[in-house]
Design a protein around this motif. Structure first.
Motif, short mmCIF file in Angstrom:
data_model
loop_
_atom_site.label_atom_id
_atom_site.label_comp_id
_atom_site.label_asym_id
_atom_site.label_seq_id
_atom_site.Cartn_x
_atom_site.Cartn_y
_atom_site.Cartn_z
N GLY A 91 0.65 -1.09 0.00
CA GLY A 91 -0.16 0.06 0.00
C GLY A 91 0.90 1.20 0.03
N ASN B 47 -5.08 -0.93 -1.33
CA ASN B 47 -5.05 -2.02 -0.22
C ASN B 47 -3.75 -1.78 0.51
N TYR C 250 -5.81 0.89 5.68
CA TYR C 250 -6.66 1.50 4.68
C TYR C 250 -6.87 3.18 5.06
N TRP C 251 -7.47 3.83 4.11
CA TRP C 251 -7.78 5.06 4.41
C TRP C 251 -8.74 5.56 3.59
N TYR D 5 -12.84 2.28 -6.06
CA TYR D 5 -12.17 1.09 -5.77
C TYR D 5 -12.47 0.07 -6.92
N CYS E 216 -8.37 -4.20 4.70
CA CYS E 216 -8.43 -3.21 3.73
C CYS E 216 -9.36 -3.66 2.51
#
Length: 407
Positions: free
Chosen positions: A55, A79, A84-85, A92, A272
């Motif tokens: 990531g 990912n 995750y953010w 996605y 994620c």
């Protein structure tokens, strides 16, 4: 006489449709604009210096999402195993679906939420299986994610992975793809899921095999076959899918690259994936109704940013060869991969930048309707003229053909 500019100007031609026009009124001004959409690509399993690990291209996506109205990218970018953010304006999109979107055969339909199902490989041992299910329960209870059911495949998938000797990228296969497809079909028909997380049991690596990767070097041995697995599901069912590998923990390393660290802070890579799939856009086959459903089309894309030597993917080539709605394609020198597929070699126009700092600056200018070259010292020469006056009965018009240019 024919004069041409030394540095070509990227196209800023507007493309309007019913979906992307938004108008707001205030007492001070009238604002009407079309959403600016950018695609960020970092191919999977190609040893990308930025985005080839755990990531580590997510900070780029975060910065880029703050500049554009809509960012479209894929799981390899977003990912980060246990990390995750959430970015409200970021979509996605699985890699196979992203290629079909770029080609114009699929559209993306944003959603408020998806019903997510989980497929667990029958080859996963009980302790590892329990770890995956604890992640699912935690995501439901602590994040409120709509993870509705899981299923175990009727046969171990038997994941195999290797490095392609010709390209240097990672790839692989599963020996029993039909078992995976049967499991997904059951979830779709019985539980009405419209997004699927797949957890495959991967072979445990010797520490020596992953030492280079743990130091932030080399190629991710898992990534290539992960893409093979998700492509299989998305191609068959046309719903969002992402993969998380199940593996036994490896010994603690006192010297670990920050780029790889996200994969060693927990027991699974699933958090994620569940977060991404919960709001991933749905995939619609293109037809006349797609415009009426508020879908995002490939022709809505304004810019694409990717590594300089990774331009040979189906999606990138589709964007580059779209003569009617070609986006600004930006390639990043600093993000090197094991590939050698440059825009120059493939014969299409791209803007080369040194790093993602520059790429985001170019996109900010492009969104504002400003020629990025006007922000550089002495990069705007005198305007040229192309004459079409006939000479001796023949036109002396000279076409300007430029493949690539350096920012």
């Amino acid at each position: 006489m024919s004069l041409t500019l030394n540095l070509p100007t990227p196209s800023f031609s507007p493309r309007y449709n019913n979906r992307t026009i938004s108008c707001s009124f205030s007492s001070q001004s009238l604002k009407c604009k079309r959403d600016y959409t950018s695609v960020m690509i970092v191919p999977t399993g190609v040893g990308a210096a930025i985005g080839g690990f755990a990531g580590d291209s997510l900070p780029v996506a975060r910065a880029l999402s703050s500049v554009v109205d809509c960012l479209i990218t894929h799981p390899n970018v977003l990912n980060a195993a246990m990390l995750y953010w959430p970015m409200p304006n970021t979509l996605y999109v699985e890699g196979y679906a992203l290629d079909r979107f770029a080609e114009g055969s699929w559209a993306l339909q944003p959603v408020h939420q998806n019903r997510v199902g989980i497929v667990l490989d029958a080859g996963i041992e009980e302790e590892l299986r329990i770890r995956q299910l604890q992640v699912a329960d935690a995501a439901r209870a602590s994040l409120g994610l709509p993870v509705v059911e899981y299923i175990v495949t009727d046969t171990p998938l038997e994941v195999e992975k290797w490095i392609d000797p010709k390209t240097g990228k990672s790839t692989g296969r599963i020996k029993h793809p039909d078992s995976l497809l049967r499991a997904v079909q059951t979830l779709v028909s019985r539980s009405k899921v419209n997004a699927v997380a797949v957890v495959g049991r991967f072979p445990d690596d010797d520490t020596d095999d992953v030492d280079e990767y743990r130091q932030g070097l080399g190629v991710d041995l898992l990534a290539g076959v992960e893409a093979v697995i998700s492509h299989l599901v998305v191609k068959e069912f046309q719903i969002p899918c992402a993969h998380a590998p199940a593996m036994a923990p490896i010994p603690l390393s006192p010297s670990l690259s920050p780029k790889s660290a996200a994969e060693e802070i927990g027991y699974t890579f699933l958090p994620c994936v569940l977060a991404g799939l919960s709001k991933a856009p749905q995939y619609l086959v293109m037809h006349s109704e797609s415009m009426e459903k508020g879908c995002i089309l490939g022709s809505d894309v304004d810019s694409v940013v990717l590594p300089k030597d990774a331009c040979g993917g189906d999606g990138t080539l589709a964007f580059a060869r779209n003569e009617k709605h070609k986006p600004l394609i930006i390639t990043v020198d600093e993000n090197e991969t094991v590939l050698d597929d440059t825009a120059d070699k493939l014969g299409f126009e791209a803007l080369h930048v040194s790093n993602y700092w520059e790429a985001i600056g170019v996109i900010a200018a492009h969104k504002a309707g400003i020629d990025p070259f006007s922000l550089r010292r002495n990069k705007i020469p005198n305007i040229g003229c192309t004459s079409s006056m006939p000479v001796n009965g023949h036109s002396n018009t000279r076409e300007r053909v430029i493949n690539c240019y350096k920012f």
